[in-house]
Design an enzyme around this catalytic site. Structure first.
Site, PDB file in Angstrom:
ATOM      1  N   SER A 194       0.849  -1.203   0.000  1.00  0.00           N
ATOM      2  CA  SER A 194       0.000   0.000   0.000  1.00  0.00           C
ATOM      3  C   SER A 194       0.881   1.248   0.000  1.00  0.00           C
ATOM      4  CB  SER A 194      -0.960  -0.041   1.186  1.00  0.00           C
ATOM      5  OG  SER A 194      -1.955   0.947   1.064  1.00  0.00           O
ATOM      6  N   ASP A 347      -9.436  -4.141  -5.868  1.00  0.00           N
ATOM      7  CA  ASP A 347      -8.672  -3.086  -5.202  1.00  0.00           C
ATOM      8  C   ASP A 347      -8.823  -1.799  -5.998  1.00  0.00           C
ATOM      9  OD1 ASP A 347      -6.860  -1.476  -3.876  1.00  0.00           O
ATOM     10  OD2 ASP A 347      -5.083  -2.572  -4.546  1.00  0.00           O
ATOM     11  N   HIS A 377      -7.642  -5.007  -1.328  1.00  0.00           N
ATOM     12  CA  HIS A 377      -6.660  -4.142  -0.682  1.00  0.00           C
ATOM     13  C   HIS A 377      -6.654  -4.376   0.832  1.00  0.00           C
ATOM     14  CE1 HIS A 377      -3.925  -0.701  -1.054  1.00  0.00           C
ATOM     15  NE2 HIS A 377      -4.250  -0.489   0.206  1.00  0.00           N
TER      16      HIS A 377
END
Length: 407
Positions: A194, A347, A377
């Site tokens: 991320s 995501d 995600h």
């Protein structure tokens, strides 16, 4: 009588909890999208509603002046302590003032180990060394590497770009002193998930011109966030209401991370922060036409939105490569180390990874790409928690390990 009061208190707490769950459900269920093909949809749905509940409590506490929103979220999602690991030596140190944790294999090696620098995710506001402890231990054990996890300072207490600077400082220190930990300085890989993927990309870009330290050998970016110019790419539309990280949450967190007014969210979603000249300059790199057709099902190009100068002025940081590594010039991109990019179908940030993959390949940088069809995600945040984890969590970490073992 005391027993009665105790029962009444417990009953009251349960009633409040149930009400909060109902509020969370009604607040977000009409927006939350749990695709049937996602990894364990029922479990993900449960986690999503729990996160929404915590988010409501956090926002309520801030509005009442009890404590800031991010404090409660950090407390609950900061990760649980892990048990002692018999296969690793674990040391907490500071590299030029930055907290780090070193994971060293206990068994001696006939040659020097490879090194892995790990930057955790969490929007730059959440998480830490402990939240990704199980991931780092696993990488160290399974790849037979020395892993350094970086505990960079968090926003909003420490304003941007403190996070990037901490990651860069720790990385440079480790590159300079790698041999002190039995690491071959020519076999160091940088890895992050991320926003940790953002820091991975940024650190590699920052160091391409350094001649006083060893070169980073490779980079691993797990569902990275890489640009803030266009929030209307195919994955933004497809996963706008996906559980845990919706499109609105993404932009909300970006603004919170930069200590900006969150009322700017709608303007950013519409693209009102981007002047036409900037769009023209970067459309060769950030453009839905660059996304493979199979990822553009049901995509609808948005209507053009005029730039609002005040919004642009307020959010200029979004155009810096520390926030948007996709905007780095070709002269930098072409000199980057070999990369592994891992994307997830469910995501909102999927297309950031796809666009960076194309940019690297266009500049003759070798890319290993893994796409997790059932992934979402944040999935590796559950890695190592037994029945509370997801198959996609292990799949992603194993892909990263297999790539790392190639160096």
């Amino acid at each position: 009588m005391e027993f009665f009061y105790a029962l009444a208190l417990i009953a009251g707490i349960l009633v409040v909890f149930i009400l909060l769950v109902l509020i969370a459900t009604s607040y977000d269920s009409f927006k939350a999208k749990i695709p049937p093909e996602v990894d364990q949809p029922s479990k993900l749905s449960l986690y999503h509603y729990f996160y929404t509940l915590v988010e409501i409590l956090a926002k309520t506490s801030e509005s009442l002046g009890i404590f800031k929103e991010h404090i409660l979220i950090r407390l609950i999602f900061g990760g649980l302590p892990a048990f002692r690991d018999s296969k690793l030596f674990i040391k907490d140190l500071h590299f030029d003032g930055v907290p780090v944790r070193i994971y060293l294999p206990r068994l001696p090696s006939a040659s020097k180990w490879r090194g892995v620098i790990f930057f955790h995710g969490g929007c730059g506001m959440y998480g830490g060394i402990r939240s990704h402890e199980r991931v780092c231990r696993y990488i160290a054990r399974e790849s037979d590497s020395v892993v350094m996890a970086v505990g960079y300072r968090l926003s909003p207490e420490c304003k941007y770009p403190a996070q990037n600077l901490d990651c860069l400082t720790a990385a440079v220190h480790f590159l300079k002193t790698a041999e002190n930990y039995g690491v071959d300085p020519d076999r160091i890989i940088v890895c992050g998930d991320s926003v940790g993927g953002t820091f991975t990309a940024n650190v590699c870009q920052e160091l391409v011109n350094r001649t006083d330290i060893p070169k980073i050998r490779a980079q691993v970016m797990i569902y990275p966030y890489l640009q803030a110019l266009n929030f209307n790419l195919p994955s933004h539309q497809k996963n706008a209401f996906t559980a845990l990280l919706s499109l609105e949450r993404t932009v909300h967190y970006i603004l919170k991370y930069l200590n900006k007014d969150c009322s700017l969210k709608e303007a950013l979603l519409a693209g009102s922060h981007v002047p036409e000249s900037v769009n023209l300059k970067y459309r060769k790199w950030i453009n839905p036409d660059l996304i493979p057709e199979k990822f553009k099902q049901d995509y609808e190009p948005p209507l053009p939105t005029p730039c609002v100068p005040q919004v642009h002025e307020e959010t200029k940081e979004l155009f810096e490569t520390r926030i948007s590594p996709l905007l780095a010039e070709d002269a930098v991109i072409c000199r980057l180390p070999e990369a592994c990019i891992i994307t997830c179908e469910h995501d909102v940030l999927r297309d950031d990874g796809l666009l960076y993959k194309k940019r690297l390949e266009d500049n003759n940088v070798k890319v290993t790409w893994y796409h997790i069809e059932e992934g979402f995600h944040g999935t590796i945040g559950f890695f190592g928690y037994s029945i509370f984890s997801f198959p996609s969590s292990s799949k992603i970490v194993d892909h990263a390990v297999n790539f790392i073992k190639g160096f």
